[in-house]
Design a protein around this motif. Structure first.
Motif, short mmCIF file in Angstrom:
data_model
loop_
_atom_site.label_atom_id
_atom_site.label_comp_id
_atom_site.label_asym_id
_atom_site.label_seq_id
_atom_site.Cartn_x
_atom_site.Cartn_y
_atom_site.Cartn_z
N VAL A 46 0.86 -1.17 0.00
CA VAL A 46 0.00 0.00 0.00
C VAL A 46 0.90 1.22 0.00
O VAL A 46 1.96 1.23 0.62
CB VAL A 46 -0.95 0.01 1.21
CG1 VAL A 46 -0.19 0.07 2.52
CG2 VAL A 46 -1.96 1.15 1.11
N GLY A 47 0.51 2.25 -0.72
CA GLY A 47 1.33 3.45 -0.79
C GLY A 47 0.52 4.60 -1.34
O GLY A 47 -0.60 4.43 -1.83
N GLY A 48 1.10 5.78 -1.27
CA GLY A 48 0.40 6.93 -1.78
C GLY A 48 1.17 8.21 -1.57
O GLY A 48 2.30 8.19 -1.06
N THR A 49 0.57 9.30 -1.95
CA THR A 49 1.18 10.62 -1.82
C THR A 49 0.15 11.57 -1.22
O THR A 49 -0.96 11.70 -1.75
CB THR A 49 1.64 11.15 -3.18
OG1 THR A 49 2.52 10.20 -3.79
CG2 THR A 49 2.36 12.48 -3.03
N VAL A 50 0.53 12.20 -0.14
CA VAL A 50 -0.33 13.19 0.52
C VAL A 50 0.48 14.47 0.65
O VAL A 50 1.42 14.54 1.44
CB VAL A 50 -0.80 12.70 1.90
CG1 VAL A 50 -1.69 13.75 2.55
CG2 VAL A 50 -1.54 11.36 1.77
#
Length: 713
Positions: free
Chosen positions: A217-221
């Motif tokens: 799981v990963g992402g950019t905030v």
């Protein structure tokens, strides 16, 4: 003379010629620089293999393994970059042999068909019994090597999460010290996906009880990017007593508060257990190639590794043309090994840091890039051994009880001069000091075996690149290698139970190379290099009659190595990609003292003269991908006498993938077959005085892979 297994037949060679193969996609030299990746849109951060398809490369290729961001065509050294086009096609994704198969000049021996491998570059580290010697390994900017230059394993690397691998070949001690006498492997994992989150999961299963499960799981905030992965794999192994069990947890967190600061935190946990079947002699091999060495069963030989790693890397712009790079890390390892003579326990604590200051100056036809830095490593080891009574049951007696403390400091400066758009010069100088201290807490028989060993060495490297045209360039380099004795060599003392082997000195080397890289039109790309490497005080193994089950090390002599490395990619159509990697190795001892006597001008064991990998991939539709790969290896000698050898082989590995996409959901399933024609061959040989030199490789294997991506992109 003994020949094994069956000789490479004419029809096998014809099959290989007709089925010429290699990896899909962009050549193994495609990538992005660290600075460029920082600017890349989030949608490019985690491209899934479902998006990977053959295409003609048009990306600026930049490498960072040289401790500077340098365009590939200006790099004065043999360098390859393996990207997603190769990594996404791995049938299992658990070991380095899958990822590095298309890099010339490198040899990966997967003798147990699991994660535990031997790796050598241009013959450096060719006969290492455990771990990796003479190669600097970095994982997301954190060194894997200890202060002596020894990399114990690659168990921390989940190859299914790797974004790219840079391999810099040739003596690089002036860049990284004693751990880089043969070259550098720089591994970078994926960043998190697109905002605000994305994830993927996969399941792989196949022959001999193998399975692997992975979730990410990963992402950019805003200015924060993250990726967290967890995986587990198990397998029974092809041979008896070669089962393995691995768990990997990995977190990567990047914070970019502005253009001048970038920080990345790493937190990882690794657990790995493998049974060790040891090698077979000829009688056992003919009796049952899947059997374990009887000693391996009687004493339940195995290795177990538990490790936690934490680290922080960063880059801070001090001025417009100056920046500071740093890395801090701490690694704690618990390790246990059962061998016929003993059960050994070790606890490692390994902190370290890197600091490098970069200054960029000049304009117009003259530009200069200067770096000044230092590597600082420490390691403390608490070790004790009990006798192995059988089946890894430990007797009450202590064979050793000792503490080992190591520290290394290396100071270096690098200078790269650009003379217009065509010429480039690099100069690297480094000084290393490595100290080993041992405290004997057992003092058996009243003898205190405490002591120390210090190694100091200065090394240099120089290179020149010339690019008269955009599609053609030449390069040449000269470098020195420095290979100090590692813990494994020092702590195995032939004179006493415990203490250091005080008879060892560092191996030193120097080498030259000349190469060319470029393209013919827009569809054919090539890279070829010729090299020479000379080594003094090469390490060798031996045994003593009073302790016949143990292995000890000595400075056995000198060697000289000549070689040719070539890689090429051809894109005859937008849906078709052909790639080839070839290595010619002429590695000989000029003088050697060995278990089998003293020799001159004999080939080094486990060094085939010819080694090739070819891969063809055809993607007529975005939904279907067909591929076939071939491995071709010539015979290699078993020991320094050159009287026995393992025959060469040619293997064929077909694969089929089906992909589909709907909105933000993607999926892929694949079927791979390794060793389609069920060839019997030897995966690894080593000189062994009792003849237990042969480790048979698996015959036909079948693997199924399924993966799904959710969100992002």
């Amino acid at each position: 003379m003994i020949v094994l297994p069956r000789s490479l037949r004419w029809e096998g060679l014809m099959t290989v010629v007709l089925c010429i193969s290699v990896v899909a996609g962009i050549p193994a030299a495609i990538g992005q620089s660290v600075n460029e990746a920082q600017k890349t849109a989030a949608s490019d951060r985690q491209k899934p293999s479902a998006e990977v398809q053959p295409e003609i490369p048009n990306t600026l290729i930049v490498v960072t393994a040289t401790r500077m961001d340098i365009p590939l065509n200006a790099t004065p050294g043999s360098t390859a970059v393996v990207g997603q086009e190769v990594l996404s096609g791995m049938p299992r994704g658990i070991a380095a042999d899958e990822a590095l198969k298309l890099v010339p000049g490198i040899k990966v021996d997967n003798q147990a068909d699991g994660e535990r491998v031997h790796i050598s570059i241009r013959g450096q580290g060719l006969l290492t019994e455990r771990g990796i010697r003479g190669i600097k390994v970095l994982l997301d900017g954190l060194p894997v090597n200890d202060p002596t230059g020894f990399a114990p394993d690659l168990f921390d690397v989940d190859w299914s999460t790797v974004q790219r691998v840079e391999v810099f070949r040739g003596p690089a001690s002036a860049l990284y010290g004693g751990g880089a006498a043969g070259g550098v492997i720089n591994i970078t994992t994926r960043d998190g996906g697109a905002p605000p989150y994305s994830g993927d999961a996969s399941i792989d299963a196949g022959s001999y009880g193998f399975w692997k499960a992975l979730a990410e799981v990963g992402g950019t905030v805003h200015d924060f990017n993250y990726r967290i992965s967890a995986s587990r794999n198990q397998g029974d192994g092809y041979r008896d007593h070669t089962a393995f069990d691995a768990t990997n947890l990995y977190g990567k967190f990047r914070w970019t508060p502005g253009k001048s600061v970038r920080l990345t935190a790493i937190l990882a946990g690794t657990s790995f257990v493998n049974e060790n079947a040891e090698g077979l002699n000829l009688d056992w091999l003919l009796q049952d190639r899947r059997m374990a060495n009887p000693d391996a069963l009687a004493f339940n030989e195995y290795q177990r590794t538990r490790r936690v790693t934490g680290g922080l890397t960063g880059q801070v712009a001090v001025r417009e043309n100056q920046d500071l790079q740093f890395s801090l890390y701490y690694r704690h390892t618990l390790w246990r090994e059962s061998v016929p003579s003993s059960v050994q326990h070790r606890s490692y604590d390994t902190p370290g840091g890197i600091l490098q200051y970069n200054i960029h100056s000049g304009k117009g036809w003259l530009k200069n890039h200067f770096s000044l830095g230092g590597d600082f490593d420490w390691q403390s080891i608490r070790e004790y051994r009990h006798p192995n009574l059988r089946l890894a049951q430990e007797g009450p007696a202590l064979l050793s009880l000792q503490d080992i403390r190591q520290r290394g400091a290396g100071f270096y400066f690098l200078d790269r001069v650009e003379l217009g758009s065509q010429w480039g010069l690099t100069f690297d100088v480094r000084s290393d000091r490595i100290r080993n201290e041992l405290t004997d807490r057992l003092k058996a028989g009243g003898t205190d075996l405490s002591g120390s060993a210090d190694y100091v060495k200065a090394t240099g490297r120089a290179g020149l690149s010339w690019n008269p045209r955009q599609d053609f360039g030449l390069y040449t380099s000269w470098g020195q290698g420095f290979l100090p004795p590692a813990t494994e060599e020092l702590a195995n003392n032939p004179d006493q139970l415990g203490g250091f082997n005080r008879n060892l000195v560092p191996a030193t080397s120097r080498g030259e190379e000349v190469g060319a890289r470029g393209s013919l039109g827009r569809r054919l790309f090539y890279d070829v290099a010729l090299f020479h490497l000379a080594t003094d005080n090469d390490f060798g193994r031996y045994r003593v009659s009073s302790r016949p089950l143990e292995t000890f090390y000595q400075n056995a002599g000198s060697s000289r190595r000549y070689g040719l490395e070539g890689a090429g990619s051809w894109y005859p159509a937008a849906t078709l990609a052909l790639r080839v990697a070839y290595t010619y190795s002429d590695f000989k001892y000029t003088r050697i003292r060995s278990l089998f006597g003293d020799f001159t001008n004999t080939y080094m064991p486990n060094s085939p003269v010819h080694q090739a990998c070819v891969d063809l991939e055809y993607a007529p539709l975005r939904l279907i991908v067909l591929g076939v790969e071939s491995e071709i290896v010539s015979k290699s000698y078993v020991d320094q006498t050159n009287l026995t050898w393992a025959d060469g082989y040619a293997l064929l590995h077909p694969r089929l993938g089906v992909r589909w996409k709907k909105d933000k959901y993607r999926a892929e399933i694949a079927l791979s077959v390794r060793n389609l024609f069920n060839k019997e061959y030897i995966a690894f040989t080593e000189p062994d005085p009792d003849g237990n030199s042969y480790q048979p490789a698996p015959t036909r294997e079948v693997f199924f892979n399924a993966r799904i991506w959710l969100g992002g992109q």
